[in-house]
Scaffold this active site. Sequence first.
Site, PDB file in Angstrom:
ATOM      1  N   CYS A   1     -33.926 -24.224  -3.419  1.00 34.43           N
ATOM      2  CA  CYS A   1     -34.431 -23.628  -4.651  1.00 34.43           C
ATOM      3  C   CYS A   1     -34.023 -22.171  -4.670  1.00 34.43           C
ATOM      4  CB  CYS A   1     -35.934 -23.843  -4.754  1.00 34.43           C
ATOM      5  SG  CYS A   1     -36.900 -22.377  -4.951  1.00 34.43           S
TER       6      CYS A   1
ATOM      7  N   CYS B   1     -36.672 -19.302  -4.494  1.00 36.80           N
ATOM      8  CA  CYS B   1     -37.338 -19.181  -3.192  1.00 36.80           C
ATOM      9  C   CYS B   1     -36.448 -18.451  -2.199  1.00 36.80           C
ATOM     10  CB  CYS B   1     -37.636 -20.549  -2.603  1.00 36.80           C
ATOM     11  SG  CYS B   1     -38.203 -21.725  -3.788  1.00 36.80           S
TER      12      CYS B   1
ATOM     13  N   ASP C   1       4.633  -4.701   4.654  1.00 34.17           N
ATOM     14  CA  ASP C   1       5.362  -4.366   5.868  1.00 34.17           C
ATOM     15  C   ASP C   1       6.640  -5.198   5.906  1.00 34.17           C
ATOM     16  OD1 ASP C   1       5.649  -3.503   8.619  1.00 34.17           O
ATOM     17  OD2 ASP C   1       5.060  -5.543   9.165  1.00 34.17           O
TER      18      ASP C   1
ATOM     19  N   ASP D   1       1.615  -7.714   9.438  1.00 37.78           N
ATOM     20  CA  ASP D   1       1.490  -8.773  10.426  1.00 37.78           C
ATOM     21  C   ASP D   1       0.429  -8.448  11.466  1.00 37.78           C
ATOM     22  OD1 ASP D   1       2.769  -6.819  11.775  1.00 37.78           O
ATOM     23  OD2 ASP D   1       4.526  -7.985  12.323  1.00 37.78           O
TER      24      ASP D   1
ATOM     25  N   ASP E   1       0.224  -2.487  12.349  1.00 35.77           N
ATOM     26  CA  ASP E   1      -0.236  -1.885  11.104  1.00 35.77           C
ATOM     27  C   ASP E   1      -1.728  -2.088  10.858  1.00 35.77           C
ATOM     28  OD1 ASP E   1       0.188  -4.554  10.671  1.00 35.77           O
ATOM     29  OD2 ASP E   1       2.019  -4.220   9.521  1.00 35.77           O
TER      30      ASP E   1
HETATM   31  P1  ADP Z   1       8.174  -1.871  10.833  1.00 37.22           P
HETATM   32  O1  ADP Z   1       7.617  -0.942   9.849  1.00 37.22           O
HETATM   33  O2  ADP Z   1       9.450  -2.474  10.310  1.00 37.22           O
HETATM   34  O3  ADP Z   1       7.214  -2.907  11.303  1.00 37.22           O
HETATM   35  P2  ADP Z   1       7.799  -0.145  13.168  1.00 37.22           P
HETATM   36  O4  ADP Z   1       7.015   0.917  12.512  1.00 37.22           O
HETATM   37  O5  ADP Z   1       7.099  -1.013  14.122  1.00 37.22           O
HETATM   38  O6  ADP Z   1       8.642  -1.009  12.127  1.00 37.22           O
HETATM   39  O7  ADP Z   1       9.014   0.538  13.973  1.00 37.22           O
HETATM   40  C1  ADP Z   1       9.899   1.424  13.310  1.00 37.22           C
HETATM   41  C2  ADP Z   1      11.157   1.633  14.077  1.00 37.22           C
HETATM   42  O8  ADP Z   1      10.871   2.258  15.336  1.00 37.22           O
HETATM   43  C3  ADP Z   1      11.897   0.381  14.431  1.00 37.22           C
HETATM   44  O9  ADP Z   1      12.725  -0.047  13.381  1.00 37.22           O
HETATM   45  C4  ADP Z   1      12.720   0.824  15.645  1.00 37.22           C
HETATM   46  O10 ADP Z   1      13.870   1.514  15.212  1.00 37.22           O
HETATM   47  C5  ADP Z   1      11.782   1.808  16.326  1.00 37.22           C
HETATM   48  N1  ADP Z   1      11.014   1.149  17.381  1.00 37.22           N
HETATM   49  C6  ADP Z   1       9.716   0.822  17.370  1.00 37.22           C
HETATM   50  N2  ADP Z   1       9.345   0.248  18.515  1.00 37.22           N
HETATM   51  C7  ADP Z   1      10.462   0.143  19.274  1.00 37.22           C
HETATM   52  C8  ADP Z   1      10.758  -0.379  20.572  1.00 37.22           C
HETATM   53  N3  ADP Z   1       9.817  -0.977  21.335  1.00 37.22           N
HETATM   54  N4  ADP Z   1      12.023  -0.280  21.009  1.00 37.22           N
HETATM   55  C9  ADP Z   1      12.980   0.284  20.268  1.00 37.22           C
HETATM   56  N5  ADP Z   1      12.775   0.788  19.057  1.00 37.22           N
HETATM   57  C10 ADP Z   1      11.537   0.735  18.541  1.00 37.22           C
HETATM   58 MG    MG Z   2       5.453  -4.531  11.633  1.00 36.78          MG
END
Ligand code: ADP
Ligand code: MG
Length: 778
Positions: free
Chosen positions: A12, A15, A397, A577, A581
Amino acid sequence: MIKKVVMENLLCSGCAKKIEDEIKTIKSINNATFNFANQTMLLDVTEEYNEQEMLPKIKKIVDSIEDGVNTYLYKNKDTVKKNTNNSYNSFFIGVLVYLIAYMFRANLSSLFEVSLYIVGYIFISSKIIRKTIKGIRRKDIFNENMLMFIATLAAMFLKEYFEASLVIIFYTLGEYLQQKAVSKSKNEVKGLIDLKVDYSNVLIGNTIVIKEPEEIEVDDVIVVKNGEKIPVDGIIVEGYSSLNSSALTGESRLVDVKVNDNVLSGNINVGKVLKIKATKIYEDSTVARLIDLIENSTNHKSAPENFITKFARVYTPVVSVLALLMFMIPTLLGYKTIDENIYNAAIFLVISCPCALVLSIPLSYFAGIGAAAKEGILFKGSTYLHMLTEVDTIGIDKTGTLTNGFFSVNDYSSDEVLKIIASAERYSNHPIAKSIVEYYEGDYINFVDIEEIPGKGLSASFENNVYIIGNDELMKQHHVKYKKVRSVGTVIYLAKEKKYIGHMIITDSLKQNTVRAIKKMKKRFNITMLTGDNFEVASDVALALNSINFKSNLLPEDKITEFNNLDSKNYKMFIGDGINDSPLLKNADIGVAMGNGSEIAIDVADIIIIDDDLEKINTATKIAIRTKRIVYQNIVLSIGVKVLFLTLAGFGKTSMLEAIFADVGISLIAVLNSLRIIYGFNFIKESNRELRQATKFFKAFGNITSMSIIELLTDQEYSIEELAKELKKSTVDIYRHVEKLVKQGLVKETVINDNVVFALKDECVKDIICIAYKHLDE
Ligand code: ADP
Ligand code: MG
C-alpha cells in the site's frame, strides 16, 4: 552505509511513505526509501546502527501502520511467515451478508434490512476500520483510510447503504488488484535480471561437494560444467572452453577461454568442463555486486519521483480541507440541502489517496532499470535514467572506449629499444603497456624506481641510469632533444639519461560497433572526443567517425577542464573505460563506464555498460526515453482524472461510485502502463531480429567460423588480418573460410585505400534471411 530490510506484502503506497517517515526519526538512520518492486526498505545508517537491536523497533513501526507485512533482515529468509490469508476473510463475509440483505429485501422488515446492511458494511470495511484506528493512535489525521471511512460513513448516514458498501468494495478490490499487479511486475523485473547463481560444485580432495555460492572461499577450486553459470570470479586452472556472457550483457557472444584466463561470475560455460580457482568470495564477485547495484538503484530517486513524493504529501491534506469547505460554504450560504453538501464533500474524501502516482511512478523506473539490466546496462539510480533523456552533450574517451585498446606494434627503432620499453611497461596497467608486453617475447631487464606519469608515460631506473618512456610531452618536459616522428599511430619515445635513443609506433583500431553507434548518437548528442593521445591519431579517429569534434594531447586534469568547457544547455555525460578516467566519470553529470565490470568502473560510474559495446548507449537512451514517456503519461493521466472528478464533484455532477471507479481504474491503468516498459522494449532490436535469427540458424547448422565472419561483416568491412585478430584464428584459417564465402557469393572483395577488404553482398544478407526463415518455418 546501506542496510536492507525486507518488508514482504507491503503493497500500500500510503503506508510505505508513512513507514519511511517514521523510520527516519530513528537516530541511527539517516534516510529510508522503500522499493516497491523488490519489497525492500533501504536504510542509510550511521556507525551506531545495530541491525539486531533495530529490527524489532522497525517491525513495531511497520505493524503499527500496516497489517500482514512480513518484516525481516535481507538475506535472512527463514523468519516466521505470517498468515496473511485471513485479511480478506471478513471482507467476503461482509459481501455475503450484504448480498443476503439485498436479495431478501422484499421479505425483511426495513429495520432488519438496514441492520444487515450496517453489519455487512462493518465487515466489508473491517480492514479500513482497523487501519483508521491505527492512524488515530499515531495521531495521523490525514490517513486516507480514515478519510475513506468518514466518507462512506457519511453515505450510510444519508441512507445510501448500497453506494457506501459498493465504494468500499471497489476500493478494496482495486487495492487487491494493484497488489497483484505490483507483485507480478516485481517478479517480471526479477526475471529480466537473470543473474542469480543457485549452486556451485566445489572440489574437495577428489570429490565434488555442492555448496551455496556464498560458502565458497578464496582459493577453493570449483568445477563448472556445460550449461552451468560461474558462481564467483576466478582464474581457470584446468580446461578450455567457451563462455556465453548473455546473462551479464544480454548478448549471446561466445568467448574462448583457457588456463590462466580470468573469468567473471555470471558467464555460462557452453563447452567443456572447467576448473576454476576462486579469486573472490561471492559477495565481492561481479554477479553479487551487480545484483546489489540493481537492488540499491532506488536510492537515487529521479526528479519526477521526488515531485510525486512532494505532491503526495500535500495532496491528501489539501483535498481534505477542500472537502470541509465544500460542505461548509454552501451550507452557511444556505445553498443546496445539507444532505447534498455532505454527499459532495464525501466524494472529495473518497478520492483523497494519491495511490496511482505513488505506486506507478517508482514501478515505471524500476521496470526501466530492469529492462536496461537485461541488456547489460546498469543504472545506479532512477535519476540517471531520467537525466539521460536530458543529456545533450557527450565527452568521450578514445583508448578503450572508441577503440579496442589493444595496440599492435607497427615499428620500433631496434630490438634493444623494444626490450627496454617492454621491460618497463611490465609495471603499468595502461592498455598501451599491456599490448606491448603481450607482443614482446624475450627476457627482461630489471628496472627499479618505476613511476607512472599519467597521460604521458613512465620513468624507471636501471644500473643508475634513468629512462623515460612516453609521448612528446614527456620528452619536452625533460628537455630531451628528440626527432618528432610524423606517422599515424601512437609514438612512444625512449630516452636514457635525457638522451634520445629510439621510438616505437603502435596503433589501435576502432571497435567493431563504434562507427555505427557514433552515427546514431550524433543524431541526438554533440560528441567531443577527449584524448591524451597525439593530434595525428586523434584526427585520424575523428575522421573515421565522420568528423566528430576532438581535443588531443590532454593530460587527465586537462580532460576535466575541457569537459567542463563543453557547451551544454542541459546535462553533460562522459563515457570512458574507467581505466584512467575515473575522475571524469565522477565529475560529469552522468558518468558512463564501458568495461567488463572492472571494479573501479563499478564504483565511480553512474551507468555501467557491462560489455564493451558502444551501441548500448543508444539502447540505454531508448529505454530512458520510453520510461520517461510512460512516467509522464501516468502523471498526466492520474492527476488529470483527479482534477476532473474533483471539479465534477464541486459542481455536484458526479456520484461517489463514479468517482471511486475512476480513481481505482486509473491506479490500475497506471500500474499496467508501467509494465509496458518491460514488454515494449523489444522493439529496439526489431531491426536486428531477422538477421539474428538467420545467424542463429547458421550457427546451428552451418560452420561457426563462417557465421562469425558474416556476423562481423554485417557491421563493417574487414581485412583478413583484422578478421583473424577479431576471431582469434590464424590468417590462413580465416582466408580459407572467406574464400569459400566469396565463392558461395555471400561475401565480396573490395579495395579501399590499397587494402583488400571484405564486405557482405547486400542482396546476400536478404538471401540468408530467406533461407533461415524457410528452415525456421519447417
Ligand atoms: P587516452 O586519453 O587515449 O585514454 P591516456 O590519457 O591514457 O590516453 O594517455 C595519453 C598518452 O600518454 C598516450 O597516448 C601515450 O602517448 C602516453 N602514455 C600513457 N601511458 C603510457 C605508458 N604506460 N607508456 C607509454 N606511453 C604512455
Ligand atoms: Mg582511456
